[in-house]
Every structure is written in C-alpha cells, then in structure tokens.
Motif scaffolding. Structure first.
Motif, PDB file in Angstrom:
ATOM      1  N   TRP A  72       0.853  -1.185   0.000  1.00 40.23           N
ATOM      2  CA  TRP A  72       0.000   0.000   0.000  1.00 40.23           C
ATOM      3  C   TRP A  72       0.892   1.240   0.000  1.00 40.23           C
ATOM      4  CZ3 TRP A  72      -4.292  -0.660   4.321  1.00 40.23           C
ATOM      5  CH2 TRP A  72      -5.209  -1.630   3.902  1.00 40.23           C
ATOM      6  N   ILE A  73       0.406   2.303  -0.619  1.00 39.94           N
ATOM      7  CA  ILE A  73       1.121   3.583  -0.602  1.00 39.94           C
ATOM      8  C   ILE A  73       0.236   4.631   0.055  1.00 39.94           C
ATOM      9  CG2 ILE A  73       2.086   5.440  -2.007  1.00 39.94           C
ATOM     10  CD1 ILE A  73       3.107   3.393  -3.953  1.00 39.94           C
ATOM     11  N   VAL A  74       0.812   5.372   0.994  1.00 39.13           N
ATOM     12  CA  VAL A  74       0.121   6.466   1.669  1.00 39.13           C
ATOM     13  C   VAL A  74       0.976   7.723   1.552  1.00 39.13           C
ATOM     14  CG1 VAL A  74      -1.004   4.911   3.314  1.00 39.13           C
ATOM     15  CG2 VAL A  74       1.180   5.978   3.928  1.00 39.13           C
ATOM     16  N   PRO A  75       0.390   8.897   1.729  1.00 37.22           N
ATOM     17  CA  PRO A  75       1.210  10.113   1.759  1.00 37.22           C
ATOM     18  C   PRO A  75       2.271  10.010   2.857  1.00 37.22           C
ATOM     19  CG  PRO A  75      -1.122  10.655   1.629  1.00 37.22           C
ATOM     20  CD  PRO A  75      -1.048   9.188   1.904  1.00 37.22           C
ATOM     21  N   GLY A  76       3.385  10.680   2.653  1.00 34.78           N
ATOM     22  CA  GLY A  76       4.449  10.651   3.649  1.00 34.78           C
ATOM     23  C   GLY A  76       3.944  11.079   5.016  1.00 34.78           C
ATOM     24  N   PHE A  77       4.414  10.399   6.056  1.00 36.20           N
ATOM     25  CA  PHE A  77       4.013  10.756   7.410  1.00 36.20           C
ATOM     26  C   PHE A  77       4.620  12.105   7.791  1.00 36.20           C
ATOM     27  CE2 PHE A  77       3.941   5.944   8.057  1.00 36.20           C
ATOM     28  CZ  PHE A  77       2.576   5.869   7.820  1.00 36.20           C
ATOM     29  N   ILE A  78       3.871  12.859   8.579  1.00 31.40           N
ATOM     30  CA  ILE A  78       4.282  14.200   9.006  1.00 31.40           C
ATOM     31  C   ILE A  78       4.367  14.216  10.522  1.00 31.40           C
ATOM     32  CG2 ILE A  78       3.649  16.647   9.038  1.00 31.40           C
ATOM     33  CD1 ILE A  78       2.152  16.143   6.371  1.00 31.40           C
ATOM     34  N   ASP A  79       5.534  14.546  11.033  1.00 33.95           N
ATOM     35  CA  ASP A  79       5.784  14.608  12.478  1.00 33.95           C
ATOM     36  C   ASP A  79       5.776  16.068  12.901  1.00 33.95           C
ATOM     37  OD1 ASP A  79       6.760  14.432  15.085  1.00 33.95           O
ATOM     38  OD2 ASP A  79       8.185  12.842  14.611  1.00 33.95           O
ATOM     39  N   THR A  80       4.779  16.456  13.698  1.00 34.23           N
ATOM     40  CA  THR A  80       4.616  17.876  14.037  1.00 34.23           C
ATOM     41  C   THR A  80       5.356  18.307  15.297  1.00 34.23           C
ATOM     42  OG1 THR A  80       2.540  17.457  15.229  1.00 34.23           O
ATOM     43  CG2 THR A  80       2.373  17.960  12.876  1.00 34.23           C
ATOM     44  N   HIS A  81       6.099  17.377  15.924  1.00 30.78           N
ATOM     45  CA  HIS A  81       6.894  17.789  17.088  1.00 30.78           C
ATOM     46  C   HIS A  81       7.967  16.747  17.388  1.00 30.78           C
ATOM     47  CE1 HIS A  81       8.007  19.810  20.755  1.00 30.78           C
ATOM     48  NE2 HIS A  81       7.815  18.705  21.455  1.00 30.78           N
ATOM     49  N   ILE A  82       9.236  17.165  17.261  1.00 27.87           N
ATOM     50  CA  ILE A  82      10.357  16.266  17.523  1.00 27.87           C
ATOM     51  C   ILE A  82      11.610  17.098  17.808  1.00 27.87           C
ATOM     52  CG2 ILE A  82      10.901  16.060  15.058  1.00 27.87           C
ATOM     53  CD1 ILE A  82      11.646  13.103  15.619  1.00 27.87           C
ATOM     54  N   HIS A  83      12.485  16.562  18.672  1.00 28.51           N
ATOM     55  CA  HIS A  83      13.739  17.231  19.048  1.00 28.51           C
ATOM     56  C   HIS A  83      14.918  16.429  18.492  1.00 28.51           C
ATOM     57  CE1 HIS A  83      11.913  19.720  22.412  1.00 28.51           C
ATOM     58  NE2 HIS A  83      10.982  18.785  22.253  1.00 28.51           N
ATOM     59  N   TYR A  84      15.579  16.942  17.478  1.00 22.40           N
ATOM     60  CA  TYR A  84      16.664  16.125  16.940  1.00 22.40           C
ATOM     61  C   TYR A  84      17.878  16.029  17.864  1.00 22.40           C
ATOM     62  CZ  TYR A  84      20.564  18.994  14.988  1.00 22.40           C
ATOM     63  OH  TYR A  84      21.683  19.755  14.813  1.00 22.40           O
ATOM     64  N   PRO A  85      18.196  17.036  18.717  1.00 19.80           N
ATOM     65  CA  PRO A  85      19.337  16.861  19.627  1.00 19.80           C
ATOM     66  C   PRO A  85      19.108  15.812  20.713  1.00 19.80           C
ATOM     67  CG  PRO A  85      18.844  19.194  19.310  1.00 19.80           C
ATOM     68  CD  PRO A  85      17.687  18.417  18.769  1.00 19.80           C
ATOM     69  N   GLN A  86      17.875  15.362  20.861  1.00 18.56           N
ATOM     70  CA  GLN A  86      17.582  14.351  21.880  1.00 18.56           C
ATOM     71  C   GLN A  86      17.585  12.925  21.317  1.00 18.56           C
ATOM     72  OE1 GLN A  86      13.994  15.461  24.035  1.00 18.56           O
ATOM     73  NE2 GLN A  86      14.621  17.606  24.120  1.00 18.56           N
ATOM     74  N   THR A  87      18.038  12.765  20.085  1.00 20.03           N
ATOM     75  CA  THR A  87      18.040  11.448  19.450  1.00 20.03           C
ATOM     76  C   THR A  87      18.776  10.413  20.290  1.00 20.03           C
ATOM     77  OG1 THR A  87      17.900  12.444  17.239  1.00 20.03           O
ATOM     78  CG2 THR A  87      18.728  10.183  17.379  1.00 20.03           C
ATOM     79  N   GLU A  88      19.935  10.763  20.801  1.00 20.35           N
ATOM     80  CA  GLU A  88      20.769   9.781  21.496  1.00 20.35           C
ATOM     81  C   GLU A  88      20.314   9.494  22.923  1.00 20.35           C
ATOM     82  OE1 GLU A  88      24.677  11.598  23.244  1.00 20.35           O
ATOM     83  OE2 GLU A  88      24.234  12.619  21.357  1.00 20.35           O
ATOM     84  N   MET A  89      19.376  10.281  23.443  1.00 22.64           N
ATOM     85  CA  MET A  89      18.923  10.050  24.821  1.00 22.64           C
ATOM     86  C   MET A  89      17.497   9.502  24.862  1.00 22.64           C
ATOM     87  SD  MET A  89      17.650  13.725  26.193  1.00 22.64           S
ATOM     88  CE  MET A  89      16.287  12.834  26.895  1.00 22.64           C
TER      89      MET A  89
ATOM     90  N   ALA B  69       5.510  15.292  -4.191  1.00 19.57           N
ATOM     91  CA  ALA B  69       5.402  13.831  -4.210  1.00 19.57           C
ATOM     92  C   ALA B  69       6.226  13.202  -3.096  1.00 19.57           C
ATOM     93  CB  ALA B  69       5.834  13.302  -5.571  1.00 19.57           C
ATOM     94  N   ASP B  70       5.711  13.311  -1.877  1.00 20.73           N
ATOM     95  CA  ASP B  70       6.273  12.631  -0.704  1.00 20.73           C
ATOM     96  C   ASP B  70       5.325  11.494  -0.346  1.00 20.73           C
ATOM     97  OD1 ASP B  70       8.161  14.640  -0.655  1.00 20.73           O
ATOM     98  OD2 ASP B  70       7.361  15.643   1.116  1.00 20.73           O
ATOM     99  N   PHE B  71       5.827  10.264  -0.301  1.00 21.82           N
ATOM    100  CA  PHE B  71       4.937   9.147   0.018  1.00 21.82           C
ATOM    101  C   PHE B  71       5.731   7.958   0.539  1.00 21.82           C
ATOM    102  CE2 PHE B  71       5.900   9.144  -4.517  1.00 21.82           C
ATOM    103  CZ  PHE B  71       6.278   7.837  -4.782  1.00 21.82           C
ATOM    104  N   VAL B  72       4.979   7.008   1.125  1.00 21.82           N
ATOM    105  CA  VAL B  72       5.570   5.848   1.776  1.00 21.82           C
ATOM    106  C   VAL B  72       4.930   4.583   1.211  1.00 21.82           C
ATOM    107  CG1 VAL B  72       6.043   4.719   3.986  1.00 21.82           C
ATOM    108  CG2 VAL B  72       5.815   7.209   3.886  1.00 21.82           C
ATOM    109  N   VAL B  73       5.770   3.615   0.908  1.00 23.68           N
ATOM    110  CA  VAL B  73       5.303   2.299   0.477  1.00 23.68           C
ATOM    111  C   VAL B  73       5.307   1.380   1.699  1.00 23.68           C
ATOM    112  CG1 VAL B  73       5.663   0.387  -1.122  1.00 23.68           C
ATOM    113  CG2 VAL B  73       6.366   2.709  -1.776  1.00 23.68           C
TER     114      VAL B  73
END
Length: 445
Positions: free
Chosen positions: A77-94, A390-394
C-alpha cells in the motif's frame, strides 16, 4: 554512526503503480473523515519534477501514459508521507532515558545531551543520522527543535537540503532556568534567529520556526524578541511547548502571575496564530481552547511522550469540538519511537482510556492530511492531489509472520489498516520517497 542516504537517481517523469490510500479534503469534524477517505485498489501515480502530475485508476492511467516506465508495488500500500509535528533532533541519542517526569527529565538528561551541539561537526553527524531515521520510519516532513546553538540548525538544514526535504526547524531560545552553557541572551537569540530565518526560510523546501523552548526558560524580554521576529517575518512558524505537565503549569503561574493562563503568556506576546504549533496541550482550560481556536493555532499530539514521561492524556475530542487543528508528534526523545505507526498505536490507547475509540481512518488522517493542515501545508502535502509535492511511503502490511497471519484474517481495508497501526513499526516501511525520489528502501536480504 554516520548514515548514508540511499537516494536513487529518478527520471524527471516517472510512475508508481500500487494500492493507494489518502484523504481527498481537509475536514472539520472527525465524523467527516470517512467520507473523504479514498482507497484505490490498483492505482497509478505519475510524478514530474517532484510533483504529482496525475493520479487515479491504473486502467485509465495506463492508456494516458502508455510509454512510461512504471515501478510496480503489487503487494504493498502507498500512503502520503508521514508528518511529524513535534520532535527534538538533539535528543536522538537520549531516547528511552529512565525514570523521570518532565522538569527533572530536562535537567538530568536533556540539557547535558544538548550541550554537545555546540560542536558543528557533532551536530552534522547527528543530523544525518536523525534524518535517515525519519526516512526509515516513513516520515517525510517534520517540525523540529534544534538546540540553543545556531550551528545545530545550520547543520540540520544542510543535511535536509541535500535530499530536498520539506522540513521546518528552529534554534531554541532560552535565556534562563537552564545551564549557562545552553543559555543565550535576549539579543543573541534575536540576532541568531534572524540570521537563520534570512538564510534558510523558504530556501528550497526548508522553513523556519521561531522556537522558545517553553515559557519558563524565556524571560518576558526574550518573548518580546520572539514577538519582534514574528512581526518582522510573519510567514515563519512558531513552535513551543504548552501545558504538558502539572508542575510545569504551576511554575508558569509563578513566573507570569499577570497572565490568566499558560497559553495567555504566548498569546500576550503575539505567538499564537496560523503556523503556531503548541506541543502537548494536555491540561487546557476552556479559555485556552477558545484562544487556540480563535487564533487558528495548532496542537501536536504526542502520545508516546505523554505516557512515557507521565504527563497525562490529550483530549482529542476537545480539539475537534473547538475546531483546533491537530497533527501527530513523536516528541523524540521524550517519545520512545521515531515511528508514526507506533505513535498512532499509543494514541489509540490514550483515547481508549477516555472512552473514545480512535478509528484507523482518523489515525491515518492525523498523520497525513490532518498534520499537513495543522502546519498550514495542506496546499503542498498530505494527499495525492495533482500539483502537490510527491512525498509518500510504500507500506508492507505483512512484514512479520504475526502480521501476515493477522492480515490474512482481516477483511476490510479498515481492518487491515487498523492491524497495521497496532502491529506496525519500521519493518513495515518498505520504501520512502521524498519529492518523487527514493530515499529509503528496506533491506530485503
């Protein structure tokens, strides 16, 4: 740790054949979502220069474009790309740091990790890893907190620019109640943010967000500086936190006794409005809901974080009641997964605890077109309308033996989608496309 993008050269005109799911229009009520849901069992998506040129049934499209090479995903199935409306990239490692609630969690884990982002090279390495994590989880657009260091935002935008990603980010503004190594000043926060806006906002698919961390870490003077930026650059975003934790709310009352509630702090400084996104909004009073509605501000619903840090249960039904736009947020590193499917899984449980059964359709809407609307990007993203990016996910619905068994015993599209949300994770992300280009493909060895 360095991650390499799996970008594959794509012709300027290309076509994808598969089953497609999306929503035709933005809705004002949850009850209207089903009427806008679209499922095409055998569809064709034609892309030209990163935008959708044509979309519809395969039987019709194959005659319109008979000589076009087609990439076929017959079992996905293909859906539109998921959209993340809140995330902290400097906190990736913690991510998955143990045992604290919000305020102590910030002091024990978040602030020490974010100090490392004074190093531009380190910020670049984490930026690359972070964006690859987004792609491998099917997220194609995100609203992102940097650290207090302007170079952290430069690093993130530089990596996003490489892959022509639709990304919104900003430098944290924070001039009190944090370690000295992370504090800026009123003047430096204004100057650094202005430079970043002028450099990055509207460059390619990149956008900027004015980013006071939250009211307790900004003096009134710094919030005035944020207001000045908003007035000078009215088309930029604002992102911050709102009413996540009861102790936080009490702290805001002590720091801003002249304001009638938490949201009124931001509203007083002109930080509500279109393209203002407030993360969490768990413990809102009626006046705050009214203000969000009247100003057309949006909320990021972050269920994994809200449960993990013990903050509370977001009242999605109040958002629908007050016509407040909502998008899903993973809130890494308070959230425990980059994966939107897992985030929707937790959202379902949050709503179950409040006597509301979140449908599979509503969940997908909040992660795609609903999130695009919350970011005021629904003219560009969120469904397969002609002219959109054209942003989408398979998606592979049968990525594990258990999922295969469950899907074999699921009859309707809704049942299959719900099973995917409940059981899904990064293994279900078969491919991710950004601006019509393949940027991630699951290892199928």
């Amino acid at each position: 740790m360095s991650a390499q993008f799996e970008t594959i050269d794509t012709p300027s005109l290309c076509a994808i054949r598969a089953s497609f799911l999306d929503f035709k229009q933005v809705v004002g009520q949850a009850s209207d979502i089903v009427s806008q849901f679209r499922f095409i069992q055998d569809g064709l998506l034609v892309i030209q220069q990163g935008r959708i040129l044509w979309f519809g049934e395969w039987q019709q499209g194959q005659h319109l474009y008979p000589d076009l090479a087609v990439t076929h995903y017959p079992d996905q199935w293909i859906v539109p790309g998921f959209i993340d409306t809140h995330i902290h990239y400097p906190q990736t490692e913690m991510i998955a740091a143990y045992g604290e609630q919000l305020l102590s969690w910030l002091e024990k884990y978040t602030f020490p990790v974010e100090m490392q982002f004074a190093d531009k090279q380190y910020a670049s390495e984490i930026s690359r890893f972070f964006i690859q994590q987004l792609f491998s989880n099917g997220t194609t657009t995100a609203l992102v907190f940097g650290s207090a260091h302007p170079q952290s935002v430069d690093a993130l935008f530089e990596v996003a620019e490489e892959v022509n990603m639709r990304l919104i980010a900003g430098k944290v503004m924070m001039d009190r109640h944090a370690p000295a190594e992370l504090c800026d000043t009123v003047e430096s926060s204004y100057t650094d943010s202005k430079r970043l806006i002028e450099k990055w906002h509207g460059k390619g698919r990149l956008l900027y967000a004015i980013t006071p961390r939250f009211a307790p870490t900004s003096t009134p003077e710094q919030l005035q500086a944020a207001q000045r930026l908003r007035e000078e650059f009215p088309d930029v975003y604002v992102q911050t936190h709102l009413s996540e934790n009861q102790a936080e709310i009490e702290w805001v009352k002590q720091l801003f006794p002249e304001r009638k509630n938490y949201l009124d702090v931001y509203h007083h400084y002109g930080l509500t409005g279109e393209r203002s996104v407030f993360a969490h909004g768990i413990h809102l009073c009626e006046d705050e809901w009214q203000c969000l509605s009247e100003t057309q501000s949006s909320i990021a619903f972050c269920p994994t974080s809200n449960l993990f840090i013990g903050s509370g249960l977001f009242k999605l039904t109040e958002a629908w009641k007050h016509q407040v736009s909502v998008g899903m947020g993973t809130d890494v590193g308070g959230g425990t997964s980059f994966n939107i499917l897992q985030t929707l899984n937790e959202a379902y449980k949050v709503m179950q605890l409040q006597g509301y059964s979140l449908s599979a359709c509503e969940a997908l809407y909040l992660a795609t077109l609903g999130a695009a609307h919350a970011l005021k990007l629904d003219d560009k993203l969120g469904n397969f309308a002609i002219g959109k990016e054209a942003d989408f996910v398979v998606l592979d619905l049968e990525a594990t033996p258990l999922q295969r068994l469950r899907q074999q015993h699921s009859g309707t599209v809704d049942e299959k989608l719900f099973a995917l949300i409940m059981l899904g994770d990064d293994r279900n992300i078969y491919c991710t496309y950004v601006n019509g280009v393949l940027v991630h493909q699951r290892d199928t060895r």
